[in-house]
Write a protein that holds these residues in place. Structure first.
Motif, PDB file in Angstrom:
ATOM      1  N   LEU A  19     -28.877  -3.325 -75.443  1.00  0.00           N
ATOM      2  CA  LEU A  19     -27.906  -3.126 -76.524  1.00  0.00           C
ATOM      3  C   LEU A  19     -26.997  -4.333 -76.663  1.00  0.00           C
ATOM      4  N   VAL A  20     -26.653  -4.609 -77.896  1.00  0.00           N
ATOM      5  CA  VAL A  20     -25.619  -5.587 -78.219  1.00  0.00           C
ATOM      6  C   VAL A  20     -24.546  -4.850 -79.004  1.00  0.00           C
ATOM      7  N   ILE A  21     -23.294  -4.942 -78.559  1.00  0.00           N
ATOM      8  CA  ILE A  21     -22.171  -4.285 -79.217  1.00  0.00           C
ATOM      9  C   ILE A  21     -21.115  -5.341 -79.512  1.00  0.00           C
ATOM     10  N   GLU A  22     -20.786  -5.501 -80.776  1.00  0.00           N
ATOM     11  CA  GLU A  22     -19.833  -6.530 -81.183  1.00  0.00           C
ATOM     12  C   GLU A  22     -18.719  -5.914 -82.024  1.00  0.00           C
ATOM     13  N   ASP A  23     -17.529  -6.420 -81.820  1.00  0.00           N
ATOM     14  CA  ASP A  23     -16.386  -6.036 -82.639  1.00  0.00           C
ATOM     15  C   ASP A  23     -16.321  -7.004 -83.818  1.00  0.00           C
ATOM     16  N   PRO A  24     -16.541  -6.521 -85.049  1.00  0.00           N
ATOM     17  CA  PRO A  24     -16.570  -7.425 -86.201  1.00  0.00           C
ATOM     18  C   PRO A  24     -15.221  -8.046 -86.516  1.00  0.00           C
ATOM     19  N   GLU A  25     -14.141  -7.457 -86.000  1.00  0.00           N
ATOM     20  CA  GLU A  25     -12.800  -7.984 -86.258  1.00  0.00           C
ATOM     21  C   GLU A  25     -12.425  -9.085 -85.261  1.00  0.00           C
ATOM     22  N   THR A  26     -12.743  -8.874 -83.984  1.00  0.00           N
ATOM     23  CA  THR A  26     -12.305  -9.807 -82.939  1.00  0.00           C
ATOM     24  C   THR A  26     -13.411 -10.742 -82.459  1.00  0.00           C
ATOM     25  N   GLY A  27     -14.666 -10.386 -82.721  1.00  0.00           N
ATOM     26  CA  GLY A  27     -15.783 -11.188 -82.227  1.00  0.00           C
ATOM     27  C   GLY A  27     -16.163 -10.885 -80.795  1.00  0.00           C
ATOM     28  N   ALA A  28     -15.482  -9.946 -80.123  1.00  0.00           N
ATOM     29  CA  ALA A  28     -15.816  -9.591 -78.740  1.00  0.00           C
ATOM     30  C   ALA A  28     -17.236  -9.050 -78.684  1.00  0.00           C
ATOM     31  N   LYS A  29     -17.954  -9.405 -77.613  1.00  0.00           N
ATOM     32  CA  LYS A  29     -19.368  -9.030 -77.512  1.00  0.00           C
ATOM     33  C   LYS A  29     -19.690  -8.482 -76.129  1.00  0.00           C
ATOM     34  N   LEU A  30     -20.309  -7.310 -76.130  1.00  0.00           N
ATOM     35  CA  LEU A  30     -20.823  -6.672 -74.921  1.00  0.00           C
ATOM     36  C   LEU A  30     -22.336  -6.605 -75.033  1.00  0.00           C
ATOM     37  N   SER A  31     -23.036  -7.065 -74.002  1.00  0.00           N
ATOM     38  CA  SER A  31     -24.500  -6.958 -73.969  1.00  0.00           C
ATOM     39  C   SER A  31     -24.915  -6.144 -72.758  1.00  0.00           C
ATOM     40  N   LEU A  32     -25.923  -5.291 -72.949  1.00  0.00           N
ATOM     41  CA  LEU A  32     -26.497  -4.510 -71.865  1.00  0.00           C
ATOM     42  C   LEU A  32     -27.994  -4.777 -71.814  1.00  0.00           C
ATOM     43  N   SER A  33     -28.486  -5.059 -70.628  1.00  0.00           N
ATOM     44  CA  SER A  33     -29.908  -5.379 -70.505  1.00  0.00           C
ATOM     45  C   SER A  33     -30.795  -4.175 -70.740  1.00  0.00           C
ATOM     46  N   GLY A  34     -30.246  -2.952 -70.562  1.00  0.00           N
ATOM     47  CA  GLY A  34     -31.105  -1.783 -70.498  1.00  0.00           C
ATOM     48  C   GLY A  34     -31.898  -1.797 -69.201  1.00  0.00           C
ATOM     49  N   ASP A  35     -32.659  -0.735 -68.959  1.00  0.00           N
ATOM     50  CA  ASP A  35     -33.565  -0.712 -67.810  1.00  0.00           C
ATOM     51  C   ASP A  35     -34.721  -1.646 -68.136  1.00  0.00           C
ATOM     52  N   THR A  36     -34.899  -2.683 -67.340  1.00  0.00           N
ATOM     53  CA  THR A  36     -35.877  -3.692 -67.735  1.00  0.00           C
ATOM     54  C   THR A  36     -36.297  -4.578 -66.580  1.00  0.00           C
ATOM     55  N   SER A  37     -37.487  -5.123 -66.696  1.00  0.00           N
ATOM     56  CA  SER A  37     -37.886  -6.246 -65.862  1.00  0.00           C
ATOM     57  C   SER A  37     -37.216  -7.513 -66.394  1.00  0.00           C
ATOM     58  N   TYR A  38     -37.472  -8.620 -65.703  1.00  0.00           N
ATOM     59  CA  TYR A  38     -36.943  -9.909 -66.165  1.00  0.00           C
ATOM     60  C   TYR A  38     -37.666 -10.377 -67.445  1.00  0.00           C
ATOM     61  N   GLY A  39     -38.815  -9.759 -67.748  1.00  0.00           N
ATOM     62  CA  GLY A  39     -39.654 -10.222 -68.853  1.00  0.00           C
ATOM     63  C   GLY A  39     -39.202  -9.731 -70.215  1.00  0.00           C
ATOM     64  N   ILE A  40     -37.962  -9.968 -70.560  1.00  0.00           N
ATOM     65  CA  ILE A  40     -37.417  -9.547 -71.857  1.00  0.00           C
ATOM     66  C   ILE A  40     -37.907 -10.497 -72.953  1.00  0.00           C
ATOM     67  N   PRO A  41     -38.358  -9.957 -74.082  1.00  0.00           N
ATOM     68  CA  PRO A  41     -38.852 -10.833 -75.152  1.00  0.00           C
ATOM     69  C   PRO A  41     -37.800 -11.832 -75.625  1.00  0.00           C
ATOM     70  N   GLU A  42     -38.263 -12.961 -76.107  1.00  0.00           N
ATOM     71  CA  GLU A  42     -37.369 -14.050 -76.477  1.00  0.00           C
ATOM     72  C   GLU A  42     -36.412 -13.653 -77.603  1.00  0.00           C
ATOM     73  N   ARG A  43     -36.903 -12.918 -78.597  1.00  0.00           N
ATOM     74  CA  ARG A  43     -36.007 -12.539 -79.690  1.00  0.00           C
ATOM     75  C   ARG A  43     -34.870 -11.657 -79.178  1.00  0.00           C
ATOM     76  N   SER A  44     -35.178 -10.779 -78.231  1.00  0.00           N
ATOM     77  CA  SER A  44     -34.134  -9.929 -77.655  1.00  0.00           C
ATOM     78  C   SER A  44     -33.148 -10.759 -76.850  1.00  0.00           C
ATOM     79  N   ARG A  45     -33.648 -11.748 -76.124  1.00  0.00           N
ATOM     80  CA  ARG A  45     -32.751 -12.642 -75.369  1.00  0.00           C
ATOM     81  C   ARG A  45     -31.782 -13.352 -76.305  1.00  0.00           C
ATOM     82  N   GLU A  46     -32.292 -13.773 -77.447  1.00  0.00           N
ATOM     83  CA  GLU A  46     -31.426 -14.456 -78.404  1.00  0.00           C
ATOM     84  C   GLU A  46     -30.311 -13.536 -78.890  1.00  0.00           C
TER      85      GLU A  46
END
Length: 293
Positions: free
Chosen positions: A178-205
């Motif tokens: 998950l990516v959670i962003e505050d559109p007013e402040t620009g604050a950003k929280l990212s969560l990997s989810g349950d995952t291996s290290y092999g996350i797709p490149e678009r998701s990494r971006e």
């Protein structure tokens, strides 16, 4: 936004029921030094209860709108909300259908009204249905929730925040970070989810450059020797970044945090298999930590 880590453990939590390993025993009797460290992490008071890692869940409160978003519905829902004193959610996002991330949704009964539950709409070839469809089938008796299917990479505006589901790698089931962003402040929280290290490149971006990164790190890498599948995604020194096939090691999660250029990283979804002298050290999270982004 205020981020509260309601649950930072894996499917059995720490302490684990019926377990008397050194890590579970230290969790039950943490001592003064660990309690001081908890205060430094923002945990309210040197609580006399266990130093816990209940099943995974995160609470995000938007101070601007007064609304709260729940990320995954832990089976420990009732206890977590009572313990931390946070507001009941105005919306929920579910990352995948494993019970430790989903089954707490039943707590909506008689507690919540007209709460949207966002989940991915793509069909999982292993189940024949999407995460959203599984939730609809499992909780068809709950009039309090409204399941709202959404496509991966489609940004949702809810609770005044922009929320995006991104595919990760948690075989055999589909799972999402998950990516959670505050559109007013620009604050950003990212969560990997349950995952291996092999996350797709678009998701990494999409996950990149967070102010806070919550990363699945179920065990240290040296425990891969005890997994039937061993480890995977080894670094240049041969250290496995993935434990078996489904979860990152501590080392893999920290490498991913570096890859994403995270400002701050907390490791979550932690098992009680961490040795007692490592299990409560930075940057491993414990329940009750709070962050202002």
């Amino acid at each position: 936004m205020q981020v509260t880590l309601l649950g930072t453990g894996d499917t059995t939590g720490t302490p684990t029921v019926g377990c008397d390993c050194d890590t579970c025993e230290r969790s039950r009797d943490p001592g003064d030094a660990l309690r001081r460290r908890l205060r430094e992490r923002g945990v309210d008071s040197p609580r006399e209860r266990d130093v816990e890692r209940t099943r995974f869940s995160v609470h995000v409160h938007n101070e601007r709108t007064g609304e709260s978003l729940l990320i995954d519905a832990s089976p420990d829902f009732r206890y977590q909300f009572l313990r931390e004193g946070v507001d009941l959610p105005d919306a929920v996002v579910v990352s995948h259908v494993h019970f430790d991330h989903l089954d707490g949704l039943g707590n909506a009964y008689r507690l919540l009204e007209d709460v949207p539950v966002y989940a991915a709409d793509e069909t999982d070839p292993n189940t024949g249905e999407s995460v959203a469809e599984t939730i609809e089938d499992k909780f068809d008796y709950l009039d309090a929730i409204e399941v709202r299917p959404r496509s991966p990479f489609e940004t949702i505006r809810t609770c005044g925040l922009d929320v995006t589901l991104v595919p990760v790698d948690h075989p055999p089931l589909v799972c999402y970070g998950l990516v959670i962003e505050d559109p007013e402040t620009g604050a950003k929280l990212s969560l990997s989810g349950d995952t291996s290290y092999g996350i797709p490149e678009r998701s990494r971006e999409m996950l990149a450059d967070p102010d806070l990164f919550l990363a699945d790190a179920i065990v240290p890498a040296d425990l891969c020797e005890y997994h039937p599948a061993g480890g995977a995604h080894h670094d240049d020194a041969g250290v496995p970044r993935t434990f078996g096939t489904k979860h990152m090691t501590r080392e893999g999660a920290l490498d991913l945090a570096d890859d994403l250029d995270a400002t701050e990283t907390r490791l979550v979804h932690l098992a009680h298999f961490y040795p007692a002298d490592e299990a409560f050290e930075e940057p491993l999270a414990i329940d009750g930590e709070r962050y202002e982004l």
